[in-house]
Design an enzyme around this catalytic site. Structure first.
Site, short mmCIF file in Angstrom:
data_model
loop_
_atom_site.label_atom_id
_atom_site.label_comp_id
_atom_site.label_asym_id
_atom_site.label_seq_id
_atom_site.Cartn_x
_atom_site.Cartn_y
_atom_site.Cartn_z
N CYS A 249 -2.77 9.70 5.99
CA CYS A 249 -1.61 9.47 6.87
C CYS A 249 -2.00 9.66 8.33
CB CYS A 249 -0.47 10.42 6.52
SG CYS A 249 0.21 10.14 4.88
N ASP B 122 2.42 2.62 2.57
CA ASP B 122 2.75 3.13 3.90
C ASP B 122 2.34 2.15 5.00
OD1 ASP B 122 0.07 3.72 3.62
OD2 ASP B 122 0.37 5.88 3.58
N CYS C 227 5.71 8.29 3.33
CA CYS C 227 6.14 9.60 2.88
C CYS C 227 6.31 10.54 4.08
CB CYS C 227 5.11 10.16 1.91
SG CYS C 227 3.48 10.24 2.62
N CYS D 203 0.82 -1.21 0.00
CA CYS D 203 0.00 0.00 0.00
C CYS D 203 0.85 1.26 0.00
CB CYS D 203 -0.92 0.03 1.21
SG CYS D 203 -2.20 -1.22 1.14
#
Lengths: 277, 394
Positions: free
Chosen positions: A105, A37, A61, A35
């Protein structure tokens, strides 16, 4: 280039609490390599139910790393009850905001925290029990409904930004719209119409396939000195590559068809066709 | 808005290039003083028209083509669309296209939307690539049918620099009466091209990839090839592309083509050596790193390296701190949630695709810059790996 706040940049360049707590009382493992992350959160909890230490390891990231760093700073010193009230918005706010495409995130942070607390309490998360809606990223309806309610989402695009659902092949878009409509019914006046044309790409089903490979298939192959790598998923075609001893094994085709394909059909989708890359 | 340019180590030349000072100098008069319309009857405009024709000759010379085969456009994407849609209109009864899985979005997304654009259903064969990014010519040969209107295959890949055997592929298409288009945006100026010796019918190039400004491109159309314009309007470009010419940028592109011819040797010796030093250094000093793309069948300036278990955007932002500019094929940098379609087509595993970095050099790079990058990269990767839950040590 993304517009990151100074706080995001600062937490990315100087992340706090990197690592793993020794003899952790709770561990939250979310996301995957496929995926793009993943976050492993470990926490230490004292007798009073206070989180005394929290550390993270993150693959991802800048905003994923910054969100993880922020999360560990926020929860340290909190009681478990307080910590369980932290939302992804709180994490984003702590960092002065995140680009909208990167909100997932902060959601990953919140999910890891919940998973760690549930692990400490020996419970199963209700969201993990929902029905998978987005097969590409393995997002359940319960997670989507929760994100809609907590973050006041009003379009499919926003759902994708927050949960990643719909960001792969895009096949679940209708379903997402339906969930959105159902969830916000009576709460608002209108829902934004579809903004983007459907995207027909390949990340579909990857997370589930990766899970099955890891849990069900790799251990068996490794015993024989081999391994398997997921290369690509295009519609129903799953492309894999055998490694190690499996690569030169005369029975590799049988392994792929009789073992890998059968397992994937049984546990993921019965229309899958597995090919060697 | 605050802008920066000091001391940047620019290794992102496949994204865009700096305008060469000589090119800037050549184009400035056409922004300032010579603003006449090339189509005008008066000398003031007419002389601008002559300058445009001179630029056309300069472009033709670099490509080994005739000036009459050169049409100026606004960009590589326009050239690609024009070529492919022209071929489909030339052979309206043919409904098949052959392309590859690793094309630039300018061709890839066009081919995915042909039905909507033309109102007809089309079959698109997307040729596979192997682990090194190379095509299988047997698969290509099998894909060519009587129903095939056009083949569109890039000369060199923008992400890996891998070069395809265009001469052979164009010949195979010609033998079957199929038109052949190549997106040569990354190849022009980096490898020698002589179109008069090839069976290529259409070729696209883009000015800003070879030290001319953004906003100008070229479509080469072989003399005698049937052509249907994309932009219909005035008689500019002999009716092949309506719209007043982007004069200053066209002059700039002409000059850039002259420079590219002069620098071709430098590009293939000194720049190649710098690239090789950079790549070899990275692979030697960073564990679990690997090259993406064929080692030799490749542009001299491009190196695509994957660093396993770390994510590309995070790497780029750390490099950015040291003013090093490059690109990544990771999902997070593309604005989508998926990593590069090129690396996935090559079968690069997810562990590595998310952590891929593309370095693309130009003749402006120096050995000192390469040394600086080599000094910084191992530390950057190591610090991110310390943070990665998947990193289990070397």
């Amino acid at each position: 280039m993304w517009e990151y706040t100074d706080l995001v940049k600062e937490h990315f360049l100087n992340p706090r609490n990197v690592g793993e707590v020794e003899q952790a009382d709770g561990t939250g493992d979310v996301g995957s390599l496929a995926c793009g992350d993943a976050l492993k959160l470990t926490i230490k909890v004292d007798d009073q139910g206070i989180i005394t230490d929290a550390k993270f390891k993150t693959f991802g990231c800048a905003s994923a790393i910054a969100s993880s760093s922020a999360l560990t700073e926020m929860v340290k010193g909190m009681s478990l009850d307080e910590a369980s009230k932290i939302t992804n918005e709180d994490i984003a706010d702590y960092l002065g905001g995140l680009p909208k495409e990167k909100m997932h995130c902060s959601v990953m942070g919140r999910e890891a925290l919940e998973a760690a607390i549930a692990d400490y309490r020996g419970m199963t998360l209700p969201t993990a029990e929902g029905e998978i809606v987005c097969e590409c990223f393995g997002v359940t309806d319960l997670e989507i409904i929760r994100a809609i309610n907590e973050s006041n989402l009003r379009s499919v695009e926003e759902i994708t930004n927050f949960t990643k659902a719909g960001g792969g092949c895009g096949k679940c878009e209708d379903k997402l719209r339906e969930i959105l409509q159902r969830t916000v019914e009576g709460k608002l006046e209108w829902i934004k119409p579809m903004e983007k044309p459907k995207r027909m790409t390949t990340l579909q089903k990857i997370k589930k396939i990766e899970d099955v490979l890891e849990r069900e298939i790799r251990p068996g192959l490794r015993k024989d000195g081999g391994d398997i790598e997921l290369i690509d998923v295009d519609g129903d075609f799953v492309s894999v590559s055998l490694r190690g001893a499996c690569k030169s094994c005369a029975k590799s085709q049988t392994t792929i068809k009789e073992y890998v394909e059968k397992k994937l059909r049984e546990l993921v989708l019965d229309t899958l066709i597995v090919e060697e890359n | 808005m605050e802008l920066h340019h000091d001391a940047v180590i620019y290794m992102d030349n496949n994204a865009t290039t700096r305008i060469a000072p000589e090119v800037l100098e050549a184009m400035m008069p056409f922004l300032a003083d010579y603003y006449g319309n090339p189509s005008s009857m008066h000398t003031f405009g007419g002389q601008v028209g002559q300058a445009v024709e001179r630029a056309r000759t300069q472009v033709a010379n670099l490509l080994g083509a005739e000036p009459g085969e050169i049409t100026f456009t606004s960009c590589g994407t326009e050239s690609d669309s024009t070529a492919i849609l022209s071929a489909l209109q030339t052979f309206p009864e043919k409904r098949h296209i052959v392309t590859t899985r690793v094309e630039h979005p300018a061709v890839k997304n066009l081919c995915e939307n042909l039905d909507r654009l033309t109102g007809h259903k089309h079959r698109v064969t997307r040729l596979k690539v192997d682990a090194e990014g190379m095509l299988d010519l047997d698969e290509y040969e099998e894909a060519l049918t009587e129903d095939t209107a056009i083949v569109s295959v890039m000369w060199a890949n923008n992400e890996t620099g891998v070069i395809f055997p265009i001469a052979r592929m164009a010949k195979m298409a010609r033998e079957r009466g199929i038109l052949f288009h190549t997106d040569a945006v990354q190849a022009v100026g980096k490898v020698p091209i002589s179109l008069r010796d090839l069976d290529v019918d259409f070729l696209s190039l883009s000015g800003h990839k070879l030290h001319a400004p953004k906003g100008v491109g070229v479509l080469y159309v072989r003399r005698g090839t049937m052509f249907v314009p994309f932009l219909t309007g005035g008689h500019q470009e002999k009716g092949r592309r309506g719209g007043t010419e982007n004069v200053a940028s066209i002059i700039a592109l002409g000059k850039a083509c002259d420079l590219a011819a002069e620098r071709m040797e430098d590009e293939n010796t000194r720049v190649r050596a710098l690239r090789d030093k950079l790549e070899a250094g990275l692979l030697a000093t960073v564990p679990r790193s690997m090259r993406n793309g064929h080692k030799t069948e490749r542009l001299p300036n491009t190196s695509n390296v994957s660093f396993e278990f770390v994510e590309g955007e995070a790497i780029l932002l750390h490099m950015n701190r040291h003013n090093i500019c490059a690109s990544s094929g990771s999902a997070c940098t593309s604005g989508s949630l998926e990593p590069s379609h090129v690396l996935r087509a090559m079968g690069v595993p997810f562990t590595a695709a998310h952590g891929s970095i593309r370095f693309s050099l130009s003749s402006y790079n120096t050995e000192a810059e390469v040394d600086f990058v080599l000094a910084k990269m191992p530390g950057i990767i190591e610090s991110l790996r310390q943070m990665s839950p998947f990193w289990k040590g070397n």
